[in-house]
Design an enzyme around this catalytic site. Sequence first.
Site, mmCIF file in Angstrom:
data_model
loop_
_atom_site.group_PDB
_atom_site.id
_atom_site.type_symbol
_atom_site.label_atom_id
_atom_site.label_comp_id
_atom_site.label_asym_id
_atom_site.label_seq_id
_atom_site.Cartn_x
_atom_site.Cartn_y
_atom_site.Cartn_z
ATOM 1 C CG ASN A 1 65.477 -6.788 50.921
ATOM 2 O OD1 ASN A 1 64.455 -7.341 49.761
ATOM 3 N ND2 ASN A 1 65.256 -6.557 51.463
ATOM 4 C CB CYS A 2 64.083 -12.973 50.880
ATOM 5 S SG CYS A 2 63.972 -14.341 51.548
#
Length: 104
Positions: free
Chosen positions: A8-9
């Site tokens: 999710n970066c």
Amino acid sequence: MVLYGLKNCDTCRKALKLLPEAQFQDVRADGVPGDVLKSAYEVFGAQLLNTRSTTWRGLSDAERALDPLDLLAAHPTVMKRPLVDHDGQLYLGWNSDVQAALLG
């Protein structure tokens, strides 16, 4: 080529989009192999720790005082991302120098 990061970066997603041949390894789910972590710390030193992360801010003073390798093993999300292993050469982050080296 292996890219160590978080799914999710945003920065990791940008790197993966431009490096479709890279194998992605989520550090939260899978961790980072000890030998890779040790090599990365030898190359990057304290730069390997992301002291601006929410994980870092949530650590106690005692946890922050741990040996960096022990801290990264216990809290892999404290690692600056992405960490890219390309044929044994390590790259940290996704700045223009890293992009130039990996994208030619």
